[in-house]
Design a protein around this motif. Structure first.
Motif, PDB file in Angstrom:
ATOM      1  N   SER A   1      36.564  13.202  69.420  1.00 14.56           N
ATOM      2  CA  SER A   1      35.913  12.488  68.327  1.00 14.56           C
ATOM      3  C   SER A   1      35.679  11.039  68.746  1.00 14.56           C
ATOM      4  O   SER A   1      36.360  10.507  69.625  1.00 14.56           O
TER       5      SER A   1
ATOM      6  N   ASN B   1      31.451  15.696  61.058  1.00 12.78           N
ATOM      7  CA  ASN B   1      31.218  17.047  60.549  1.00 12.78           C
ATOM      8  C   ASN B   1      30.312  17.842  61.471  1.00 12.78           C
ATOM      9  O   ASN B   1      30.543  19.038  61.720  1.00 12.78           O
ATOM     10  N   GLU B   2      29.276  17.185  61.974  1.00 13.18           N
ATOM     11  CA  GLU B   2      28.319  17.883  62.828  1.00 13.18           C
ATOM     12  C   GLU B   2      28.953  18.324  64.146  1.00 13.18           C
ATOM     13  O   GLU B   2      28.699  19.423  64.639  1.00 13.18           O
TER      14      GLU B   2
ATOM     15  N   CYS C   1      32.167  18.942  64.661  1.00 10.54           N
ATOM     16  CA  CYS C   1      33.097  20.032  64.369  1.00 10.54           C
ATOM     17  C   CYS C   1      32.353  21.349  64.192  1.00 10.54           C
ATOM     18  O   CYS C   1      32.795  22.400  64.680  1.00 10.54           O
ATOM     19  N   GLN C   2      31.232  21.329  63.490  1.00 11.84           N
ATOM     20  CA  GLN C   2      30.437  22.538  63.317  1.00 11.84           C
ATOM     21  C   GLN C   2      29.905  23.049  64.644  1.00 11.84           C
ATOM     22  O   GLN C   2      29.863  24.261  64.895  1.00 11.84           O
TER      23      GLN C   2
END
Length: 430
Positions: A305, A327-328, A330-331
């Motif tokens: 991250s 979020n992106e 992790c997806q």
């Protein structure tokens, strides 16, 4: 990134022996190691001698690129000298050592020969000689490089090929991995601390300040890592002078495949000045991982991250409001480990842009490393990069993540990793 980075990228600042700590010059007494090679009796090896192991990325002319590249070899006797070619950056600072002793530093010159080991070198005259000795050299600055012309040992002595370590790590990143603004730059970076600190591990740091994941100009870098990782040279001004628009593709067959690839890139994509959309960034990061998987199908990938510094609010400090595409990313990691991807992989080749298919279902190979909570505000310097201590903390936590996730033992048991960090208090009462 701040605009001052442009000066560093285009090589307009000169490499000197001065190292600043909190704005003040740190005392240094680097030895002047240049000698007249004709005044000594040497046995000389060419740059392509098989006894010399090149670490990191070096081109076909034996010029170094990216962060903390180096050479390593064994030798007999008490003498090691290196002649540097005309493509060596002016006054570039190198670090060198024998065995696992402390690093020594010197500024080297193009077309110069430098005596780096002699009978007076600490440890060189041990009462119980080591045969062969081990010599290691690293280029400290990510913006500069050296060209190896030849290696010299004493007449009657020889170089010895050393076996590579059995574990390999590759780091792909930008200035945060390259070591920008740490004391010894590449040699004080968390990426170097990770590789060297694991011990008995080969490591390569393909990182350069200002570069984006997306393939576009970012802070003077003409290409992004989605393109440049597949090439030998970085995106520096000296690379444009050396290669123009035709850099050498990196020959991945030169080295065994990496076991683990750590990716920490996106801070420059996140900066509004570079105008990279979330979609473009995730597409580039996805293709980098696909490219890694295409070159090294068995490698595990760790996506870190991002961290964007701290701000003061009231009487405390807090991390940046957005830590960067959380979020992106992790997806994306979940998608790589999904059945849809693993059963019908899409492999991306960054040099040829060729798409191929691979069948079968390997094990999940993409891992997410959350850096939240590792660094506090005083671990980030005024230029938004980790301090020396911040780099040490990131490297240490990442080592433990690798130990827990992959079962890698920590094998560094004494040799110096970070230089000039030996601070202590020896007063019992104060």
């Amino acid at each position: 990134m701040l605009s001052i980075l442009n000066l560093a990228i285009f090589g307009l600042s000169l490499s000197t022996a001065t190292i600043l700590q909190n704005g003040q010059p740190r005392p240094s007494n680097y030895p002047d190691t240049r000698i007249d090679p004709n005044a000594s009796s040497f046995r000389t090896y060419p740059a392509d001698a098989p006894e010399i192991s090149y670490k990191g990325r070096w081109d076909s002319k034996h010029v170094s690129w990216w962060s903390a590249p180096g050479i390593k070899f064994g030798y007999t006797g008490q003498t090691v000298a290196i002649s540097f070619g005309h493509l060596t950056s002016p006054g570039v600072l190198i670090a060198y050592r024998i065995g696992g002793l402390d690093w020594t530093f010197t500024n080297v010159t193009a077309r110069g020969t430098h005596l780096l080991v002699s009978a007076d070198t600490p440890g060189s005259s041990l009462t119980t000689p080591i045969n062969p000795w081990t010599f290691e050299m690293r280029v400290t600055n990510w913006a500069y490089g050296v060209q190896i012309d030849s290696i010299h040992v004493a007449a009657g002595e020889k170089l010895v090929k050393l076996p590579d370590f059995g574990r390999r790590i590759e780091v792909i990143g930008d200035s945060l991995a390259a070591g920008m603004y740490t004391s010894y730059e590449g040699l004080s970076s968390w990426a170097y601390g990770l590789g060297a600190g694991l011990g008995d591990t080969e490591y390569s740091i393909t990182a350069y300040p200002g570069i984006c994941a997306a393939d576009q100009d970012c802070w003077g870098n003409p290409r992004g890592q989605v393109h440049q990782w597949f090439y030998t040279s970085d995106t520096s001004y000296r690379a444009s002078v050396a290669y123009g628009d035709n850099p050498e593709p990196w020959d991945f067959s030169k080295r065994p495949a990496a076991d683990i690839v750590v990716i920490n890139i996106g801070t420059n994509d996140q900066n509004a000045a570079n105008n990279v959309s979330t979609t473009v960034y995730i597409d580039a990061l996805t293709k980098i991982i696909q490219g890694v998987h295409g070159k090294w199908p068995k490698a595990h990938v760790i996506v870190m991250s991002l961290w964007l510094g701290f701000y003061q609010s009231g009487n405390s400090y807090f991390p940046g409001a957005s830590q960067g595409f959380v979020n992106e990313v992790c997806q994306m990691c979940k998608w790589f480990n999904s059945d849809d991807y693993l059963r019908n992989q899409t492999i991306y080749d960054g040099v040829t842009k060729k798409i191929s298919r691979a069948s079968g279902r390997p094990e999940p190979f993409v891992h997410y490393f959350n850096t939240s909570g590792i660094m506090q505000h005083n671990d980030i310097g005024p230029q938004w990069h980790p301090t020396d201590v911040g780099a040490i903390k990131v490297a240490s936590h990442l080592q433990q993540f690798i130990r827990i996730t992959f079962g890698w033992d920590l094998l560094a048991t004494g040799p110096e990793v970070f230089h000039d960090t030996l601070y202590w208090n020896d007063q019992s009462g104060y």
